[in-house]
Design an enzyme around this catalytic site. Structure first.
Site, mmCIF file in Angstrom:
data_model
loop_
_atom_site.group_PDB
_atom_site.id
_atom_site.type_symbol
_atom_site.label_atom_id
_atom_site.label_comp_id
_atom_site.label_asym_id
_atom_site.label_seq_id
_atom_site.Cartn_x
_atom_site.Cartn_y
_atom_site.Cartn_z
ATOM 1 N N GLU A 1 35.244 -22.131 53.378
ATOM 2 C CA GLU A 1 34.911 -20.710 53.582
ATOM 3 C C GLU A 1 35.719 -19.829 52.622
ATOM 4 O O GLU A 1 36.440 -18.910 53.034
ATOM 5 C CB GLU A 1 35.110 -20.296 55.052
ATOM 6 C CG GLU A 1 34.144 -21.032 55.970
ATOM 7 C CD GLU A 1 33.968 -20.458 57.381
ATOM 8 O OE1 GLU A 1 34.738 -19.558 57.765
ATOM 9 O OE2 GLU A 1 33.049 -20.918 58.075
ATOM 10 N N GLU B 1 29.747 -27.384 59.045
ATOM 11 C CA GLU B 1 30.105 -26.763 60.332
ATOM 12 C C GLU B 1 28.822 -26.224 60.950
ATOM 13 O O GLU B 1 28.110 -25.438 60.315
ATOM 14 C CB GLU B 1 31.115 -25.624 60.161
ATOM 15 C CG GLU B 1 32.500 -26.108 59.800
ATOM 16 C CD GLU B 1 33.535 -25.000 59.752
ATOM 17 O OE1 GLU B 1 33.405 -24.002 60.494
ATOM 18 O OE2 GLU B 1 34.488 -25.153 58.961
HETATM 19 O O1 AHR Z 1 35.225 -24.153 63.471
HETATM 20 C C1 AHR Z 1 36.034 -23.025 63.628
HETATM 21 C C2 AHR Z 1 36.142 -22.193 62.360
HETATM 22 O O2 AHR Z 1 34.901 -21.669 62.035
HETATM 23 C C3 AHR Z 1 36.547 -22.926 61.125
HETATM 24 O O3 AHR Z 1 37.926 -23.078 61.020
HETATM 25 C C4 AHR Z 1 36.033 -22.048 60.029
HETATM 26 O O4 AHR Z 1 35.720 -22.750 58.859
HETATM 27 C C5 AHR Z 1 34.828 -21.384 60.651
HETATM 28 O O5 AHR Z 1 34.852 -20.019 60.468
#
Ligand code: AHR
Length: 511
Positions: A193, A314
């Protein structure tokens, strides 16, 4: 990938029908694409009790463990056939300095986890503990490097430490720390991110940093890295465009994050929700298909041969934290609604595996849409765990194209939601597995399945459902939502007839 959803009816109000009808036409001889097992990947971050308490309790813990890893969790995860595990973050990755987590445990620094609740991070779980866990689980490690606050040299040395056989100083240090042979590490993430917690960068700047950092991630002694660039958040198509244009073939994979959240300011309770909230969530979950298509279209423009993988590293539901839990630890309960989100999302991923090569649900234990929840020495399996277990038959199997006709509804935000979801695959032994979900909260669906006249001898299956969509497992009642044998599928002259109960997920085995 071919899966067509045809519309039978479109209604704003819910008609009073005892049961509805759907058809699924599966083409067993037209399968080409293998569903990579990595579609079933997991994610473990130094966040809340995902690592500490969830996976790792340390060797001296009274909780039964193998070299510090909880036995109950290990056993549960082995049944999932976890193919790949992403670590150490997430946002944590861009503040993690790997040298803090090697060497004698008593010498490792105690730090503050600035991303997640200001909790003490004692670094007792580090590189050795992670890579040894992957060996115990039989999965590929996916290590996410620090680009936000770490140096090029630090990342280069980490790769050398993990994967170089001998010769350099990092291999020597690893041996001094008790590991003679290097590990095999295939997947390396170059930041996370980077548009947000990973450095708040513009895509042009990150693209240059990716080029620089990845240059020094070397392949040592037969270890071949698969380098993954930090990708977009859901609807940020410009990020993908810039990365494809400015980085292109220098990356093997480009990530994408997509969470099923209706409103980031007010995510809502994991367990208390209305029927309308539920349908809205299903609509948001299904929207990932459009998001995938749009990112894929950009990637296709620059990479028509589909060399670069889209890695959804994710995904999952994100609700308000469970009342009474530590703020910033993202501990949430997990209901039958989450199970349906998991099933529907996996069905969608199956259709795009010519581009989507890996996905990692967030997260494996005690955080967000978890597989297991723990409380001291107690552990429970979530409804989402059960979907991953019922679906693991699709790992490495050949995706079978199908056409689905079913009722569709318009839900909040004018999203159109088909009431049935389906996916099918054929494994190496020729056995066909069909997974079906009925999204309708009240009505059964009668699903007529054809298989292009393939002779079928037997069908059996398992079902995940419960009395209420908000049902979930608790430490006092850990088996409220769990798979049962399913007797609702019958052979017919043309295939199968399945009576799919309301709010259920079924996986059939067809021989
Ligand atoms: O999964 C939780 C968080 O969500 C992670 O650390 C981040 O990459 C995303 O914003």
């Amino acid at each position: 990938m071919k899966q067509t959803i045809l519309c039978l009816a479109l209604c704003l109000s819910f008609p009073l029908m005892a049961q509805r009808e759907a058809t699924v036409a599966i083409h067993p001889e037209q399968g080409k694409q293998v569903i990579p097992k990595e579609i079933y990947g997991q994610f473990a971050e130094h966040l809340g009790s995902c690592i500490y308490g969830g996976l790792w309790v340390g060797e001296d813990s009274p909780i039964p463990n193998t070299k510090g890893y909880r036995n109950d969790v290990l056993e549960a995860l082995r049944k999932l056939k976890v193919p790949v595990l992403r670590w150490p973050g997430g946002c944590f990755a861009d503040e993690y300095h790997w040298m803090d987590g090697i060497g004698p445990q008593e010498n490792r620094p105690r730090l503050v986890n600035n991303n997640w609740g200001g909790t003490v991070e004692d670094n007792s779980f580090g590189t050795h503990e992670f890579l040894n866990l992957c060996e115990l689980l039989g999965c590929e490690p996916y290590v996410c490097g620090n680009v936000g606050s770490g140096s090029v040299e630090e990342l280069a040395k980490w790769v050398e430490y993990m994967t170089a056989e001998q010769g350099g100083p990092m291999a020597k240090l690893r041996k001094e720390n008790g590991r003679e042979k290097p590990w095999k590490v295939k997947y390396i993430g170059v930041g996370n991110e980077s548009w947000g917690c990973g450095g708040n960068m513009r895509p042009e700047y990150y693209a240059d940093l990716y080029r620089r950092y990845s240059t020094y991630c070397r392949n040592y002694d037969g270890n071949q890295l698969f380098k993954i660039a930090s990708g977009a958040s859901d609807y940020d198509y410009n990020w993908t465009e810039v990365l494809m244009r400015n980085v292109g073939g220098r990356m093997d994979g480009l990530s994408l994050h997509y969470y099923t959240v209706n409103n980031w300011e007010d995510k809502g309770s994991a367990t208390e929700f209305t029927d309308e909230d539920y349908y809205e969530t299903i609509g948001k979950c299904r929207e990932i298909e459009d998001v995938l298509r749009r990112h894929i279209a950009i990637m296709d423009k620059y990479d028509p041969q589909k060399q670069i993988g889209l890695m959804v590293d994710e995904w999952g539901t994100w609700w308000d934290e469970e009342p009474g839990t530590i703020s910033g630890h993202l501990f949430q309960q997990n209901t039958l609604r989450d199970a349906l989100v998991a099933a529907l999302t996996l069905d969608i991923f199956h259709r795009y595996t010519d581009r989507v090569r890996m996905t990692n649900i967030a997260q494996i234990a005690n955080v967000l849409q978890a597989m297991v929840l723990t409380d001291g020495d107690r552990m429970l399996l979530t409804p989402t765990y059960h979907v991953f277990e019922m679906y693991n038959v699709h790992q490495g199997a050949t995706f079978l194209p199908l056409e689905l006709t079913c009722e569709r509804r318009i839900v909040r935000r004018d999203r159109i939601v088909p009431m049935v979801s389906a996916t099918a695959s054929r494994d190496k032994e020729g056995v066909i597995h069909i997974s079906l979900s009925n999204i309708d909260l009240n009505e059964a669906q009668v699903v007529t399945i054809s298989l292009d006249n393939l002779p079928v001898r037997s069908v059996n299956g398992r079902i995940l459902t419960s009395a209420r969509i908000g049902d979930h497992n608790t430490f006092d009642r850990p088996d409220l939502v769990k798979p049962e044998d399913f007797k609702g599928a019958k052979l017919t002259s043309g295939g199968l007839r399945v009576e799919l109960p309301a709010k259920s997920v079924v996986t059939l085995t067809v021989r």
